[in-house]
Design an enzyme around this catalytic site. Structure first.
Site, PDB file in Angstrom:
ATOM      1  N   SER A   1       0.803  -1.220   0.000  1.00 38.79           N
ATOM      2  CA  SER A   1       0.000   0.000   0.000  1.00 38.79           C
ATOM      3  C   SER A   1       0.839   1.274   0.000  1.00 38.79           C
ATOM      4  CB  SER A   1      -0.955   0.011   1.191  1.00 38.79           C
ATOM      5  OG  SER A   1      -0.248  -0.112   2.400  1.00 38.79           O
TER       6      SER A   1
ATOM      7  N   HIS B   1      -5.374  -2.979  -3.170  1.00 36.63           N
ATOM      8  CA  HIS B   1      -5.002  -2.042  -4.226  1.00 36.63           C
ATOM      9  C   HIS B   1      -4.922  -2.674  -5.609  1.00 36.63           C
ATOM     10  CE1 HIS B   1      -4.189   0.947  -1.149  1.00 36.63           C
ATOM     11  NE2 HIS B   1      -3.669  -0.048  -0.459  1.00 36.63           N
TER      12      HIS B   1
ATOM     13  N   LYS C   1     -11.912   1.299  -2.309  1.00 35.20           N
ATOM     14  CA  LYS C   1     -10.824   1.894  -3.093  1.00 35.20           C
ATOM     15  C   LYS C   1     -11.261   1.917  -4.562  1.00 35.20           C
ATOM     16  CE  LYS C   1      -7.729   1.186   0.658  1.00 35.20           C
ATOM     17  NZ  LYS C   1      -6.935   0.277   1.460  1.00 35.20           N
TER      18      LYS C   1
HETATM   19  C1  LIG Z   1      -6.992   0.081   2.939  1.00 40.08           C
HETATM   20  C2  LIG Z   1      -6.380  -1.248   3.255  1.00 40.08           C
HETATM   21  C3  LIG Z   1      -6.983  -2.139   4.139  1.00 40.08           C
HETATM   22  C4  LIG Z   1      -8.168  -1.758   4.966  1.00 40.08           C
HETATM   23  O1  LIG Z   1      -9.304  -1.664   4.216  1.00 40.08           O
HETATM   24  P1  LIG Z   1     -10.505  -0.737   4.713  1.00 40.08           P
HETATM   25  O2  LIG Z   1     -11.666  -1.199   3.955  1.00 40.08           O
HETATM   26  O3  LIG Z   1     -10.093   0.650   4.419  1.00 40.08           O
HETATM   27  O4  LIG Z   1     -10.636  -1.001   6.192  1.00 40.08           O
HETATM   28  C5  LIG Z   1      -6.444  -3.387   4.282  1.00 40.08           C
HETATM   29  N1  LIG Z   1      -5.321  -3.742   3.623  1.00 40.08           N
HETATM   30  C6  LIG Z   1      -4.686  -2.887   2.789  1.00 40.08           C
HETATM   31  C7  LIG Z   1      -3.450  -3.339   2.095  1.00 40.08           C
HETATM   32  C8  LIG Z   1      -5.192  -1.618   2.593  1.00 40.08           C
HETATM   33  O5  LIG Z   1      -4.554  -0.766   1.804  1.00 40.08           O
END
Ligand SMILES: *Cc1c(COP(=O)(O)O)cnc(C)c1O
Length: 389
Positions: A181, A209, A240
């Site tokens: 991330s 992602h 996302k």
């Molecule tokens: C954003 C993210 C999460 C958490 O997801 P949310 O739905 O925002 O709680 C988990 N793992 C990774 C790698 C992320 O980037």
């Protein structure tokens, strides 16, 4: 006395501030997009994870409105009581089919999905093997599960092999970000899967992602690498690239059945609003049908890479929408971020403990919502910035 307790907290906050680590929020006064209104001003933003530009897509909004009109706003109960609406059910089936796994289970957030999976499957005596750069939610879940946690150097397959070889644990789980991330690079999924097969471990892939972005039709990291296995536990988030909120886990039907019985962050929480699932069904159609969004995003990534002419700061080697500009120390990263903001460009500085010490950076994220001109503006500002610092 409360005064002492509060003074203790204030001292910690002051220390953080001195180290350039104090976090603060900005208030968003527009919809999430490339051009946003934040803290009373218009800015060009390079910091959302809305990679396909779906967060304010009219079809998603309409589906949300219609979903709310028919299903109401709140779900009213947990999934195992009466909160499991047919929109949730439909979405689970559509998501499983989309990523090519037998079954799926929805969670309210990715954080909760990782918690649910890891604490359901792993306990004392078990062993979890985690990349050093994994997302906090994977680490936190591992700690809470009470399993032994082994963290290996980023993408170091040889180190992981040694750890697996030496482990006597009855149950083993390898957990990684599929796309890291804060760095934007990919995990070597085929090699990880081979090791998991050799040492009989589960492989948990967090594709927060990659879902919607990687692979044919945005089907995610499994399709990008053309791998599949019933030892893969696939997790992706829906806030996302999918533009809404929530997350899901997809895997063998037995594993999903087990999570339904055991995943505490699934069982002991109110189901997310069914209208979100209705909106996500629409998002999934756009993700599947609109390859041009991904092609355009790739073109923007290429534009950024070829346009930057920097000496001191370098983009990390990433082929994804996450294009981090490595700066190093906290204060420089913050200063650069502030300099860009003076030019009306918002790129947040990411500092420890989110990233390792000495690797503060600007986390630039591109989105199909950006225009080529937007990216050119960022390139010009960064090229100017280096000569001034
Ligand atoms: C954003 C993210 C999460 C958490 O997801 P949310 O739905 O925002 O709680 C988990 N793992 C990774 C790698 C992320 O980037």
């Amino acid at each position: 006395m409360t005064e002492d307790l509060l003074a203790g907290l204030q001292a910690e906050l002051d220390q953080r501030k001195q180290q350039g680590l104090l976090r603060r929020r900005r208030v968003l006064e527009s919809a999430q997009s490339s051009h946003i209104q934040v803290d009373g001003r218009e800015v060009l933003s390079f910091c959302s994870n809305d990679y396909l530009g779906l967060a304010q897509h009219p079809r998603l909004i309409a589906a949300l409105q219609q979903g709310a009109a028919s299903a109401g706003v709140g779900s009213g109960a947990s999934h195992l009581i009466t909160g499991h609406h047919h929109y949730h059910q439909q979405l689970e089936q559509a998501l499983a089919a989309f990523v090519g796994l037998p079954a799926a289970l929805l969670f309210s957030t990715g954080y909760m999905a990782n918690f649910g999976v890891i604490t359901a499957l792993m306990g004392r005596n078990d062993a979890i093997f985690a990349d050093k750069l994994n997302h906090a939610s994977l680490n936190d879940a591992a700690v809470l599960s009470r399993a032994r946690l082994y963290r290996y150097a980023h993408n170091d397959v040889a180190a992981l092999k040694k750890l697996l070889q030496a482990s006597q644990a009855p149950r083993k789980l390898v957990a990684v970000d599929a796309v890291f991330s804060m760095d934007g690079d990919l995990a070597p999924v085929p090699q990880l899967l081979a090791l998991c097969e050799q040492y009989n471990a589960w492989l948990l892939l967090d594709d927060a992602h990659g879902f919607g972005v990687l692979g044919a039709q945005g089907r995610g990291v499994l399709h990008h690498f053309n791998v599949n296995s019933n030892r893969i536990i696939y997790m992706a988030t829906l806030g996302k690239a999918a533009g809404v909120a929530g997350a899901f886990v997809a895997a063998d039907a037995v594993l999903i059945d087990y999570l339904l019985q055991q995943a505490r962050t699934y069982i002991y929480t109110t189901a997310s609003p069914p209208a979100l699932a209705a909106s996500l069904l629409e998002a999934l159609k756009i993700i599947e049908q609109e390859d041009e969004r991904r092609a355009y995003l790739q073109a923007l990534i290429a534009t950024l890479k070829s346009g930057l002419k920097l000496q001191r700061w370098q983009l990390l080697d990433s082929a994804t929408a996450i294009q981090p500009l490595m700066v190093g120390d906290n204060h420089s990263a913050t200063q650069l971020s502030e300099y860009l903001l003076q030019q009306g460009i918002l790129v947040p500085a990411i500092r420890p403990p989110t990233v390792p010490k000495g690797s503060a950076r600007l986390r630039i994220t591109l989105s199909a919502a950006h225009s080529v001109d937007d990216v050119q503006r960022l390139i010009a500002a960064l090229n100017r910035a280096e000569s001034r610092f």
